[in-house]
Design a protein around this motif. Structure first.
Motif, short mmCIF file in Angstrom:
data_model
loop_
_atom_site.label_atom_id
_atom_site.label_comp_id
_atom_site.label_asym_id
_atom_site.label_seq_id
_atom_site.Cartn_x
_atom_site.Cartn_y
_atom_site.Cartn_z
N VAL A 1 1.02 -1.29 0.03
CA VAL A 1 0.12 0.10 0.08
C VAL A 1 1.04 1.03 -0.07
O VAL A 1 1.97 1.42 0.89
CB VAL A 1 -0.86 -0.22 1.26
N MET A 2 0.46 2.11 -0.65
CA MET A 2 1.31 3.46 -0.94
C MET A 2 0.45 4.42 -0.50
O MET A 2 -0.61 4.63 -0.83
CB MET A 2 1.73 3.70 -2.30
N LEU A 3 0.96 5.44 0.54
CA LEU A 3 0.33 6.45 1.05
C LEU A 3 0.78 7.76 0.05
O LEU A 3 2.13 8.02 0.07
CB LEU A 3 0.40 6.66 2.67
N ALA A 4 -0.22 8.60 -0.31
CA ALA A 4 0.41 9.85 -1.09
C ALA A 4 -0.38 11.01 -0.35
O ALA A 4 -1.43 11.00 -0.56
CB ALA A 4 -0.05 9.65 -2.51
N ILE A 5 0.43 11.81 0.21
CA ILE A 5 -0.06 13.15 0.79
C ILE A 5 0.34 14.29 0.34
O ILE A 5 1.25 14.85 -0.03
CB ILE A 5 0.39 13.01 2.64
N ASP A 6 -0.78 14.99 -0.11
CA ASP A 6 -0.67 16.29 -0.43
C ASP A 6 -0.05 17.48 0.46
O ASP A 6 -0.29 17.42 1.46
CB ASP A 6 -2.14 16.85 -1.12
N VAL A 7 0.98 18.09 -0.09
CA VAL A 7 1.60 19.21 1.16
C VAL A 7 1.80 20.42 0.23
O VAL A 7 2.57 21.36 0.59
CB VAL A 7 3.05 18.63 1.47
N ASN B 1 3.45 -4.41 3.18
CA ASN B 1 4.34 -3.38 2.70
C ASN B 1 3.73 -2.13 2.69
O ASN B 1 2.40 -2.14 2.47
CB ASN B 1 5.15 -3.44 1.59
N LEU B 2 4.16 -1.02 3.28
CA LEU B 2 3.56 0.44 3.38
C LEU B 2 4.82 1.38 2.91
O LEU B 2 5.87 1.44 3.49
CB LEU B 2 3.06 0.67 4.68
N GLY B 3 4.24 2.42 2.06
CA GLY B 3 5.44 3.17 1.51
C GLY B 3 4.70 4.56 1.70
O GLY B 3 3.53 4.57 1.84
N LEU B 4 5.41 5.71 1.52
CA LEU B 4 4.94 6.98 1.75
C LEU B 4 5.52 8.19 0.55
O LEU B 4 6.79 7.86 0.29
CB LEU B 4 5.22 7.62 3.18
N VAL B 5 4.48 8.68 -0.12
CA VAL B 5 5.12 9.57 -0.87
C VAL B 5 4.50 11.00 -0.74
O VAL B 5 3.24 11.08 -0.41
CB VAL B 5 4.46 9.19 -2.49
N SER B 6 5.21 12.16 -0.76
CA SER B 6 4.82 13.47 -0.35
C SER B 6 4.57 14.13 -1.92
O SER B 6 5.52 13.90 -2.87
CB SER B 6 5.55 14.14 0.45
N PHE B 7 3.65 15.09 -2.11
CA PHE B 7 3.71 15.67 -3.32
C PHE B 7 3.21 17.14 -3.15
O PHE B 7 2.14 17.70 -2.45
CB PHE B 7 2.77 15.03 -4.36
N ALA B 8 3.94 18.11 -4.05
CA ALA B 8 3.56 19.52 -4.18
C ALA B 8 3.82 19.70 -5.63
O ALA B 8 2.89 19.22 -6.46
CB ALA B 8 4.47 20.51 -3.19
N LYS B 9 4.78 20.48 -6.10
CA LYS B 9 5.16 20.81 -7.39
C LYS B 9 5.83 19.52 -7.78
O LYS B 9 5.65 19.18 -9.25
CB LYS B 9 5.98 22.04 -7.41
N SER B 10 6.39 18.48 -7.16
CA SER B 10 6.76 17.26 -7.82
C SER B 10 6.32 16.24 -6.54
O SER B 10 5.87 16.79 -5.58
CB SER B 10 8.24 17.38 -7.87
N ALA B 11 6.59 14.99 -6.90
CA ALA B 11 6.16 13.94 -5.97
C ALA B 11 7.54 13.36 -5.49
O ALA B 11 8.57 12.97 -6.33
CB ALA B 11 5.40 13.08 -6.74
N ASN B 12 7.56 12.91 -4.28
CA ASN B 12 9.06 12.22 -3.90
C ASN B 12 8.70 11.16 -2.97
O ASN B 12 7.61 11.25 -2.02
CB ASN B 12 9.63 13.38 -3.12
#
Length: 316
Positions: A89-95, A128-139
């Motif tokens: 599972v991937m978490l993607a959070i808007d920052v 498995n769990l991963g984390l992505v943050s995104f604003a102008k780009s995603a990391n």
């Protein structure tokens, strides 16, 4: 197959081999001395009768005990195959800056962080769990892992930045999912993406492109919208309205067969992974067997002492 985790400790065998060589030399020297002893009748009365090969049994057992101890210092191990769950599972959070709006108490980002941590606590530990943050780009902040503490710490450390690259967030999550090792299993692991945002992409590839890529990869994207239509933030001293783009988030979820939420309770979030299935790979791990070497050494040492006492009335 046995291998040694610290093979340089096998050098400890050298003094053991030297001692064995000295023992052999000493026995031959003793035989030569006996041949020079002229009083054969007296020699027969002094030498133990009937020992033969038994004379060397205790010494041999003792030397083998030393060999086992020396080899044990090198940490012997055997490779074992451990089953490894690959479901991810991937978490993607808007920052983006709009996430500082306080129309959701205490603000959108804090609410998203709280929902994300609640989800981390509910997710089965085997996944498995991963984390992505995104604003102008995603990391990728945390690659897929079973270390929940690392993900929680990264969630707490999120900071705001300009712009919103919703599509890039999905593409980055898909890349992270593809990076999960196969470990002997076939294909990419069963996976889900959970995207927390207030919508309105302003940077990167479109949400439609991202939805098509996720659909092709058979990875459902569930979206959680944070905020209201009356949300507002100050950017460079100017108030700016930041309504939620529910339509884009709902369409992303619908296209990929995920779920769309506005109020994400724990029971709702469980739907994200309930039908995810499983993919078991195998990871090769060394299992140390030093204790077996120590046990063999102890047994041989006991045999050496026992045989010596039995046949010569001496310990060694």
């Amino acid at each position: 197959m046995i291998r040694f985790l610290q093979p340089w400790w096998l050098l400890a065998l050298l003094p053991v081999l030297a001692l064995a060589a000295f023992y052999v030399w000493r026995q031959r020297h003793r035989r030569a001395y006996a041949m020079r002893f002229t009083n054969v009748d007296l020699l027969r009365t002094l030498a133990p009768k009937g020992l033969g090969w038994r004379r060397h049994a205790a010494a041999t057992a003792f030397l083998l005990a030393l060999v086992a101890l020396a080899a044990g210092m090198a940490r012997p191990a055997v490779d074992t195959r451990e089953p490894l769950e690959r479901a991810t599972v991937m978490l993607a959070i808007d920052v983006s800056l709009s996430m500082q709006a306080d129309d959701v108490a205490p603000n959108r980002l804090a609410a998203a962080q709280e929902a994300a941590k609640q989800f981390v606590g509910e997710l089965p530990e085997s996944y498995n769990l991963g984390l992505v943050s995104f604003a102008k780009s995603a990391n990728v902040l945390v690659a897929p892992t079973k270390d929940r503490d690392a993900v929680t710490a990264a969630i707490d450390g999120l900071t705001l930045a300009e712009a919103t690259a919703t599509g890039e967030a999905v593409f980055t999550c898909l890349e992270a999912i593809r990076s999960v090792p196969a470990d002997g299993a076939a294909g990419i692991p069963p996976a889900r993406v959970v995207l927390l945002s207030d919508g309105f992409r302003t940077s990167g590839r479109s949400v439609e492109e991202a939805a098509a890529a996720a659909q092709a990869a058979n990875v459902p994207v569930s979206t959680i919208a944070f905020g209201t239509d009356s949300g507002q933030v100050d950017i460079n001293g100017q108030p700016q309205r930041v309504p939620v783009d529910r339509l884009a988030l709902a369409q992303l979820a619908e296209t990929t067969e995920g779920y769309f939420y506005e109020a994400a309770s724990a029971s709702e979030l469980k739907q994200v992974y309930q039908d995810m299935g499983s993919s078991i790979g195998f990871r090769t791990e060394p299992r140390e067997i030093t204790q077996w070497y120590a046990g063999v050494a102890l047994l041989l040492a006991l045999c050496a002492g026992g045989l010596s006492l039995l046949w010569s009335s001496r310990m060694l």
